[in-house]
Enzyme design. Sequence first.
Site, PDB file in Angstrom:
ATOM      1  N   SER A  73       0.841  -1.201   0.000  1.00 53.23           N
ATOM      2  CA  SER A  73       0.000   0.000   0.000  1.00 53.23           C
ATOM      3  C   SER A  73       0.885   1.263   0.000  1.00 53.23           C
ATOM      4  CB  SER A  73      -0.968  -0.030   1.187  1.00 53.23           C
ATOM      5  OG  SER A  73      -1.945   0.968   1.081  1.00 53.23           O
ATOM      6  N   HIS A 106      -4.065  -0.711  -4.481  1.00 52.44           N
ATOM      7  CA  HIS A 106      -5.524  -0.916  -4.355  1.00 52.44           C
ATOM      8  C   HIS A 106      -6.180  -0.553  -5.697  1.00 52.44           C
ATOM      9  CE1 HIS A 106      -5.030  -1.157   0.053  1.00 52.44           C
ATOM     10  NE2 HIS A 106      -4.305  -0.050  -0.031  1.00 52.44           N
ATOM     11  N   GLU A 160      -5.144  -5.328  -5.092  1.00 53.22           N
ATOM     12  CA  GLU A 160      -4.978  -5.869  -3.740  1.00 53.22           C
ATOM     13  C   GLU A 160      -4.633  -7.367  -3.789  1.00 53.22           C
ATOM     14  OE1 GLU A 160      -8.595  -4.911  -1.730  1.00 53.22           O
ATOM     15  OE2 GLU A 160      -8.113  -2.778  -1.564  1.00 53.22           O
TER      16      GLU A 160
END
Length: 269
Positions: free
Chosen positions: A128, A171, A198
């Site tokens: 992330s 994401h 993801e």
Amino acid sequence: MSSGKLLIIGGKEEKCRTGDILSTFVDLSRAKRGAVGILPTASKIPNEVSAAYIEVFTKLGLEELEVINVDTREKASDPSILKTVSGLAALFITGGDQKRLSDCIRNTKLHSLITEKWKAGMLIGGTSAGASIMGEDMIIYSEMKNNDEDRLLIEMGKGFGFEKNLLIDQHFSQRARFGRLISAIGENQELVGIGIDENTAILVEGDHFEVIGEHQVFVIDGKSGSLVDFVRSENGGEELTITDFKLHALTAGYYFNLSSREIMKRKEA
């Protein structure tokens, strides 16, 4: 000695024994000598995040783990922290806020040390925010500005610069980030846009990467394209007209050559 591998994760990776991504990080870490560091700087809850990774990494077989607690730029020059990092075999950068991560560490002694260690062969993983930080440039914020017309506003920032020519977004499909990445590449055509879903990752080694995990990785190449028109609204939003950009979509087992900007076939089992 060649630079270390980078495991760049699109977020929400499976934290279990059967998870391909963290198992890959652990396997690569165990091939080296030294502790594995966990850097939770991006998170607002660093203790909880660190504990979660300590639990999963321990279950996967790592025994020597060090949490690198850095929440200010002063700590990024702390001799005891620098000593700990100097002995690491691998470093894992957690998710959170990539701007916070950059503000605390970029252009500090810790940043220089991590870069030196990576260039000397240290493995670095990041998920992330810890993925976005890998490039020299990164997207730190985007939103739709609403007035008479909806326009996308993107704010750029600077990362750690391990991969100078990559602009990494995470994401990707789950948060519908195609528009913001192609807009960012439209204004920075020298960069290669990498959108990672993801529970999906790329393992970068030298001039190529392999895709691992559950979903897809998208590559946006604007090198041969053209920015035809650029419109900025009074409220700061912006929209582009572009043409001849290349889009690649890769699934697990496929490789991408970052020098030739071409998909490479799966390696035979």
